[in-house]
Motif scaffolding. Structure first.
Motif, PDB file in Angstrom:
ATOM      1  N   ARG A 113       3.025   7.934  -5.305  1.00  0.00           N
ATOM      2  CA  ARG A 113       1.472   7.617  -4.765  1.00  0.00           C
ATOM      3  C   ARG A 113       0.758   6.965  -5.804  1.00  0.00           C
ATOM      4  NH1 ARG A 113       0.035  10.241  -0.034  1.00  0.00           N
ATOM      5  NH2 ARG A 113      -1.564   8.800   0.029  1.00  0.00           N
ATOM      6  N   SER A 114      -0.413   6.269  -5.402  1.00  0.00           N
ATOM      7  CA  SER A 114      -1.203   5.661  -6.680  1.00  0.00           C
ATOM      8  C   SER A 114      -2.604   5.281  -5.945  1.00  0.00           C
ATOM      9  CB  SER A 114      -0.465   4.404  -7.079  1.00  0.00           C
ATOM     10  OG  SER A 114      -1.488   3.888  -8.100  1.00  0.00           O
ATOM     11  N   ASN A 115      -3.526   4.835  -6.928  1.00  0.00           N
ATOM     12  CA  ASN A 115      -4.816   4.598  -6.454  1.00  0.00           C
ATOM     13  C   ASN A 115      -4.921   3.120  -6.246  1.00  0.00           C
ATOM     14  OD1 ASN A 115      -4.344   4.391  -9.320  1.00  0.00           O
ATOM     15  ND2 ASN A 115      -6.254   3.423  -9.381  1.00  0.00           N
ATOM     16  N   TYR A 116      -3.799   2.468  -6.514  1.00  0.00           N
ATOM     17  CA  TYR A 116      -4.190   0.956  -6.407  1.00  0.00           C
ATOM     18  C   TYR A 116      -2.731   0.573  -6.002  1.00  0.00           C
ATOM     19  CZ  TYR A 116      -5.592  -3.629  -7.402  1.00  0.00           C
ATOM     20  OH  TYR A 116      -5.991  -4.975  -7.330  1.00  0.00           O
ATOM     21  N   VAL A 117      -2.325   0.213  -4.728  1.00  0.00           N
ATOM     22  CA  VAL A 117      -1.190   0.107  -4.174  1.00  0.00           C
ATOM     23  C   VAL A 117      -1.443  -0.188  -2.659  1.00  0.00           C
ATOM     24  CG1 VAL A 117      -0.633   2.245  -3.788  1.00  0.00           C
ATOM     25  CG2 VAL A 117       1.289   0.437  -4.142  1.00  0.00           C
ATOM     26  N   LEU A 151      -0.619   4.136  -1.064  1.00  0.00           N
ATOM     27  CA  LEU A 151      -2.201   4.311  -1.452  1.00  0.00           C
ATOM     28  C   LEU A 151      -2.619   5.563  -1.194  1.00  0.00           C
ATOM     29  CD1 LEU A 151      -4.665   2.719  -2.372  1.00  0.00           C
ATOM     30  CD2 LEU A 151      -5.140   2.086  -0.184  1.00  0.00           C
ATOM     31  N   ILE A 152      -3.184   6.145  -2.064  1.00  0.00           N
ATOM     32  CA  ILE A 152      -4.261   7.462  -1.689  1.00  0.00           C
ATOM     33  C   ILE A 152      -5.740   6.696  -1.636  1.00  0.00           C
ATOM     34  CG2 ILE A 152      -5.112   9.593  -2.795  1.00  0.00           C
ATOM     35  CD1 ILE A 152      -2.609   9.591  -4.699  1.00  0.00           C
ATOM     36  N   ARG A 153      -5.941   6.773  -0.425  1.00  0.00           N
ATOM     37  CA  ARG A 153      -7.500   6.271  -0.330  1.00  0.00           C
ATOM     38  C   ARG A 153      -8.485   7.008  -0.754  1.00  0.00           C
ATOM     39  NH1 ARG A 153      -7.044   2.487   4.101  1.00  0.00           N
ATOM     40  NH2 ARG A 153      -5.060   2.562   5.349  1.00  0.00           N
ATOM     41  N   ASP A 154      -8.451   8.035  -0.724  1.00  0.00           N
ATOM     42  CA  ASP A 154      -9.588   8.888  -1.351  1.00  0.00           C
ATOM     43  C   ASP A 154      -9.523   9.503  -2.693  1.00  0.00           C
ATOM     44  OD1 ASP A 154      -7.542  10.571  -0.888  1.00  0.00           O
ATOM     45  OD2 ASP A 154      -8.896  12.183   0.232  1.00  0.00           O
ATOM     46  N   CYS A 155      -8.825   8.564  -3.597  1.00  0.00           N
ATOM     47  CA  CYS A 155      -8.652   9.022  -4.973  1.00  0.00           C
ATOM     48  C   CYS A 155      -9.773   8.834  -5.676  1.00  0.00           C
ATOM     49  CB  CYS A 155      -7.489   8.128  -5.606  1.00  0.00           C
ATOM     50  SG  CYS A 155      -7.252   8.192  -7.334  1.00  0.00           S
ATOM     51  N   PRO A 156     -10.220   9.965  -6.721  1.00  0.00           N
ATOM     52  CA  PRO A 156     -11.584   9.942  -7.052  1.00  0.00           C
ATOM     53  C   PRO A 156     -11.740   9.320  -8.173  1.00  0.00           C
ATOM     54  CG  PRO A 156     -10.641  12.018  -7.534  1.00  0.00           C
ATOM     55  CD  PRO A 156      -9.735  11.371  -6.602  1.00  0.00           C
ATOM     56  N   LEU A 157     -10.209   8.758  -8.865  1.00  0.00           N
ATOM     57  CA  LEU A 157     -10.390   8.582 -10.389  1.00  0.00           C
ATOM     58  C   LEU A 157     -10.729   6.962 -10.273  1.00  0.00           C
ATOM     59  CD1 LEU A 157      -7.116  10.263 -11.660  1.00  0.00           C
ATOM     60  CD2 LEU A 157      -9.762  10.896 -11.873  1.00  0.00           C
ATOM     61  N   PHE A 193       1.784  11.451  -8.628  1.00  0.00           N
ATOM     62  CA  PHE A 193       0.879  10.545  -8.636  1.00  0.00           C
ATOM     63  C   PHE A 193       0.972   9.684  -9.984  1.00  0.00           C
ATOM     64  CE2 PHE A 193      -3.521   9.571 -10.740  1.00  0.00           C
ATOM     65  CZ  PHE A 193      -3.986   8.671  -9.653  1.00  0.00           C
ATOM     66  N   ILE A 194       0.507   8.325  -9.896  1.00  0.00           N
ATOM     67  CA  ILE A 194       0.450   7.396 -11.066  1.00  0.00           C
ATOM     68  C   ILE A 194      -0.749   6.457 -10.978  1.00  0.00           C
ATOM     69  CG2 ILE A 194       1.681   5.338 -12.103  1.00  0.00           C
ATOM     70  CD1 ILE A 194       4.354   6.713 -11.800  1.00  0.00           C
ATOM     71  N   TYR A 195      -1.511   6.474 -11.846  1.00  0.00           N
ATOM     72  CA  TYR A 195      -2.617   5.700 -12.035  1.00  0.00           C
ATOM     73  C   TYR A 195      -2.488   4.292 -12.384  1.00  0.00           C
ATOM     74  CZ  TYR A 195      -7.373   4.135 -12.742  1.00  0.00           C
ATOM     75  OH  TYR A 195      -8.546   3.487 -12.505  1.00  0.00           O
ATOM     76  N   HIS A 196      -3.018   3.329 -11.466  1.00  0.00           N
ATOM     77  CA  HIS A 196      -2.660   1.825 -11.599  1.00  0.00           C
ATOM     78  C   HIS A 196      -3.949   1.123 -11.757  1.00  0.00           C
ATOM     79  CE1 HIS A 196      -0.696  -1.915  -9.834  1.00  0.00           C
ATOM     80  NE2 HIS A 196      -0.590  -1.965 -11.304  1.00  0.00           N
TER      81      HIS A 196
END
Length: 386
Positions: free
Chosen positions: A119-123, A128-134, A218-221
């Motif tokens: 899962r990721s913040n930008y994909v 996509l994690i829609r509510d990712c706070p990062l 989770f991987i940040y993108h």
């Protein structure tokens, strides 16, 4: 062992951060293969300095004097790989604690598994994690402790969960070597990038392997940093490779048939169901029926710049002035109100009427609930941003 292949074109600050996160958070045996994909200044010297500070890491470097594209860079790295698994990883990502074991765990449970993704913040799509706070603007803005705390909390909430998919996005793909031996590498016709991951997943499924999303990983993108650095026209590249994909798989008409080829087209750009992609012409549009759900879709489109500068047409049965105010508020919240590349037109009336007037020119649009809906007479047009 796992071979981690990272194609790189300049942007050393992102690559260095990615590598450091791998060194810090990877808990399974691995090697890193960095493919210097025609960087203006070779990255070997910088990589050697990083290697000297981390002598325990098995690190390989290969350089091409020209940009081979994402697919070509991946293939050069795969040729050097020694692992039973190959991870294709974007250089503008930051991995999190336990990321690799999370991707590998699914293979132990599923003998036919061929590819897993995080899962990721930008994909796009369900990853996509829609509510990712990062949200980090650049590498110097990154707070690894904050990222680590979030990823560990995310893992606890979703421990051991995974969902089988038809596709995962190429920002991070953990591939069983057996898949590559069966179907080959990435198709390099999809230059410089886009659709090579879809094509690879499609061939994987057709070869009898399965694909899954690791819901606890989770991987940040950062997203599209190579495109930005190279000043590639993302929209144009996307459309060109869409055509290559359709030509390769002999797709002469796009509709809602439930086969793998059309699943690619339906889900490629935005994470929502019920989208269909007609054959686009020289001057495509995006057509959305305006409602509460579409506010979220429009927000995604402009926030992630996936279709920046493509004209958007909103059809509505509401008062166009009210829709205009909602649209302005949405863009204002995203700090995009004055962006000259965003072109939105509001049309009052039935979508079927607009479809008839612009027949064959839509790149994507919402499927009508009823094909027999009657057109509203006397449509009113308001140009919002031109």
């Amino acid at each position: 062992m796992v071979s981690i292949v990272i194609p790189v074109k300049d942007n050393w600050e992102y690559t260095e951060l990615c590598l450091k996160s791998i060194f810090k958070y990877t808990d399974s045996p691995y090697e890193v293969i960095l493919v210097d994909n025609g960087s203006r200044n070779p990255l070997l010297e910088k990589l050697l300095k990083l290697k000297n500070r981390n002598p325990q890491v098995d690190l390989k470097y290969i350089r091409s004097e020209v940009n081979l594209g994402f697919a070509g860079g991946c293939n050069r790295g795969i040729e050097l790989s020694r692992g039973d698994f190959v991870v294709i990883l974007n250089n503008d990502t930051i991995v999190s604690p336990g990321w690799l074991s999370g991707l590998l765990r699914i293979f132990e449970k599923e003998p036919k598994m061929g590819i897993t993704g995080p899962r990721s913040n930008y994909v796009s799509g369900p990853q996509l994690i829609r509510d990712c706070p990062l949200h980090f603007k650049n590498p110097s803005d990154v707070d690894l402790e904050k990222l680590s705390l979030y990823s560990e909390s995310f893992k606890r909430e979703n421990e051991g969960q995974y969902v089988k998919q038809d596709f995962v996005i190429g920002l991070c793909m953990c591939i069983k070597k057996e898949v590559i031996e069966a179907i080959g590498g990435f198709d390099e016709r999809f230059y410089p990038g886009n659709f090579e991951d879809d094509d690879f997943c499609l061939r994987t499924k057709l070869a009898g392997f399965e694909i899954a999303m690791a819901c606890d990983t989770f991987i940040y993108h950062f997203g599209e940093k190579t495109f930005e650095g190279e000043r590639f026209d993302y929209k144009r590249t996307l459309l060109e490779n869409l055509m290559r994909f359709m030509e390769k798989w002999n797709i002469d008409q796009v509709n809602e048939k439930g086969d793998l080829y059309r699943k690619v087209l339906r889900r490629r750009l935005i994470p929502t169901e019920n989208l269909i992609y007609p054959l686009f012409k020289d001057h495509p549009y995006i057509l959305l029926e305006w409602n509460r759900d579409e506010e979220e879709v429009l927000s995604y489109l402009v926030k992630h710049f996936r279709l920046k500068s493509l004209p958007v047409i909103l059809t509505t049965k509401e008062d166009p002035e009210k829709v205009m105010m909602k649209t302005q508020e949405l863009l204002g919240n995203l700090n995009l109100l004055d962006d000259p590349n965003i072109n939105i037109t509001i049309l009052k009336g039935e979508t079927s009427q607009v479809l008839n007037e612009f027949k064959g020119k839509f790149y994507l649009f919402r499927k009508l609930k009823s094909e027999n809906s009657k057109a509203h007479e006397g449509s009113h047009v308001i140009q919002v941003f031109v």
